[in-house]
Design a protein around this motif. Structure first.
Motif, PDB file in Angstrom:
ATOM      1  N   LEU A   1      30.081  -9.346 -28.346  1.00  9.79           N
ATOM      2  CA  LEU A   1      29.711 -10.391 -27.175  1.00  9.79           C
ATOM      3  C   LEU A   1      30.739 -10.366 -25.986  1.00  9.79           C
ATOM      4  O   LEU A   1      31.967  -9.904 -26.280  1.00  9.79           O
ATOM      5  N   ASP A   2      30.402 -10.837 -25.021  1.00  6.27           N
ATOM      6  CA  ASP A   2      31.110 -10.839 -23.954  1.00  6.27           C
ATOM      7  C   ASP A   2      32.018 -12.119 -23.803  1.00  6.27           C
ATOM      8  O   ASP A   2      31.594 -13.146 -22.823  1.00  6.27           O
TER       9      ASP A   2
ATOM     10  N   ASP B   1      29.353  -2.730 -23.556  1.00  8.05           N
ATOM     11  CA  ASP B   1      29.291  -3.644 -22.492  1.00  8.05           C
ATOM     12  C   ASP B   1      28.716  -4.914 -23.673  1.00  8.05           C
ATOM     13  O   ASP B   1      27.834  -4.782 -24.488  1.00  8.05           O
TER      14      ASP B   1
ATOM     15  N   LEU C   1      27.250  -8.419 -25.234  1.00 10.56           N
ATOM     16  CA  LEU C   1      26.042  -9.367 -24.871  1.00 10.56           C
ATOM     17  C   LEU C   1      26.474 -10.482 -24.418  1.00 10.56           C
ATOM     18  O   LEU C   1      27.293 -11.126 -24.897  1.00 10.56           O
TER      19      LEU C   1
ATOM     20  N   LEU D   1      26.064 -10.976 -35.424  1.00  8.93           N
ATOM     21  CA  LEU D   1      25.972 -10.650 -33.869  1.00  8.93           C
ATOM     22  C   LEU D   1      26.641  -9.170 -33.623  1.00  8.93           C
ATOM     23  O   LEU D   1      27.832  -8.704 -34.183  1.00  8.93           O
TER      24      LEU D   1
ATOM     25  N   ARG E   1      22.861 -15.551 -24.518  1.00  7.29           N
ATOM     26  CA  ARG E   1      21.596 -14.857 -25.045  1.00  7.29           C
ATOM     27  C   ARG E   1      21.868 -15.178 -26.638  1.00  7.29           C
ATOM     28  O   ARG E   1      20.943 -15.327 -27.483  1.00  7.29           O
ATOM     29  N   ALA E   2      23.262 -15.231 -27.048  1.00  8.98           N
ATOM     30  CA  ALA E   2      23.905 -15.316 -28.600  1.00  8.98           C
ATOM     31  C   ALA E   2      23.264 -16.698 -28.803  1.00  8.98           C
ATOM     32  O   ALA E   2      22.752 -16.984 -30.089  1.00  8.98           O
TER      33      ALA E   2
ATOM     34  N   GLY F   1      19.005  -3.935 -27.001  1.00 12.01           N
ATOM     35  CA  GLY F   1      20.114  -4.959 -27.020  1.00 12.01           C
ATOM     36  C   GLY F   1      19.776  -6.264 -27.034  1.00 12.01           C
ATOM     37  O   GLY F   1      20.510  -7.162 -26.546  1.00 12.01           O
ATOM     38  N   THR F   2      18.354  -6.655 -27.631  1.00 12.51           N
ATOM     39  CA  THR F   2      17.887  -8.161 -28.005  1.00 12.51           C
ATOM     40  C   THR F   2      18.533  -8.376 -29.001  1.00 12.51           C
ATOM     41  O   THR F   2      19.093  -7.638 -30.061  1.00 12.51           O
ATOM     42  N   LEU F   3      18.310  -9.473 -29.360  1.00  6.62           N
ATOM     43  CA  LEU F   3      18.524 -10.243 -30.712  1.00  6.62           C
ATOM     44  C   LEU F   3      17.235 -10.749 -31.455  1.00  6.62           C
ATOM     45  O   LEU F   3      16.341 -11.304 -30.716  1.00  6.62           O
TER      46      LEU F   3
ATOM     47  N   SER G   1      20.777  -7.677 -34.304  1.00  5.53           N
ATOM     48  CA  SER G   1      20.574  -6.941 -33.075  1.00  5.53           C
ATOM     49  C   SER G   1      19.001  -6.274 -33.226  1.00  5.53           C
ATOM     50  O   SER G   1      18.571  -5.781 -34.401  1.00  5.53           O
TER      51      SER G   1
END
Length: 233
Positions: A181-182, A199, A201, A178, A205-206, A227-229, A223
């Motif tokens: 993450l936020d 910022d 993620l 990952l 979403r994770a 900014g997608t996974l 990643s």
């Protein structure tokens, strides 16, 4: 793996990522056991989802990590997956990070996850999944995070080797690599302070990506563009 009805242990469930993953798995119909360091957070999480089996562990006690896998298998009547979300960060140049901090990082980020998954090798049947969160630093080490990067890289290497060992067994091995993450993870570092970070993620979403990879049989979450996974088969 079909998540609905699957019996899944989530070590690290008392953290933000692990707790969110437990909520999604439970909502999708999985039977979940939770384990973590923070007893109060575990109790709240277990109660919020109807009284999940919960067990506290110390990452420094590797026998307890392995024993938690056997406990979960007994409580759930077997295990179909173990998803390890254990981790801790530290910041600072290599010559400023003491040996005690380095030992802590290697134990929590590599040895404890490996102890969970090594025990799971004898429990999880064909069709099941062994999974652990690493991070982008496992692929691209970061200056100011040398020991943390090394620990995550060690876990990544272990997962890759075990995947090769088990390729004919029908047991999947998933690395969850990952980005930042936020979750406030960096702010809970055991040493030092992070510099400017991008910022994070959203954790939702994770966990969506993790559950998707469990269901599709992926070997890597990483990643992607924009900014997608993405899940690598």
């Amino acid at each position: 793996m079909d998540v609905r009805g699957a019996r899944i242990l989530v070590p690290g469930a008392s953290g933000a990522l692990g707790g969110a993953l437990v909520g999604l798995l439970h909502g999708r119909g999985a039977t979940v056991a939770v384990a973590g360091r923070d007893r109060a957070a575990l109790d709240r999480l277990a109660a919020a989802h109807g009284g999940l089996p919960a067990r506290q562990f110390d990452a420094y006690d590797l026998d307890a990590c392995a024993g938690t896998v056997r406990w979960a298998a007994e409580r759930l009547g077997g295990l179909d997956a173990v998803v390890v979300c254990v981790g801790v960060a530290a910041f600072g140049p290599a010559d400023a990070v003491g040996d005690a901090v380095a030992e802590h990082l290697v134990t929590v980020n590599a040895l404890a996850p490996i102890a969970f998954l090594r025990a799971a090798l004898t429990v999880v049947p064909p069709g099941g999944v062994l999974a652990a969160v690493t991070g982008m630093v496992a692929r691209t080490p970061v200056a100011g995070m040398a020991d943390y990067s090394a620990a995550k890289a060690a876990l990544s290497a272990w997962l890759s080797a075990v995947r090769r060992e088990r390729r004919r067994s029908g047991v999947g091995v998933l690395e969850i690599r990952l980005p930042h993450l936020d979750t406030g993870f960096a702010g809970r570092a055991v040493a030092g302070r992070p510099g400017a970070l991008p910022d994070g993620l959203p954790v939702e979403r994770a966990v969506d990506a993790i559950v998707g990879a469990l269901e599709s049989g992926g070997r890597l979450v990483r990643s992607g563009d924009g900014g997608t996974l993405e899940t690598v088969p």
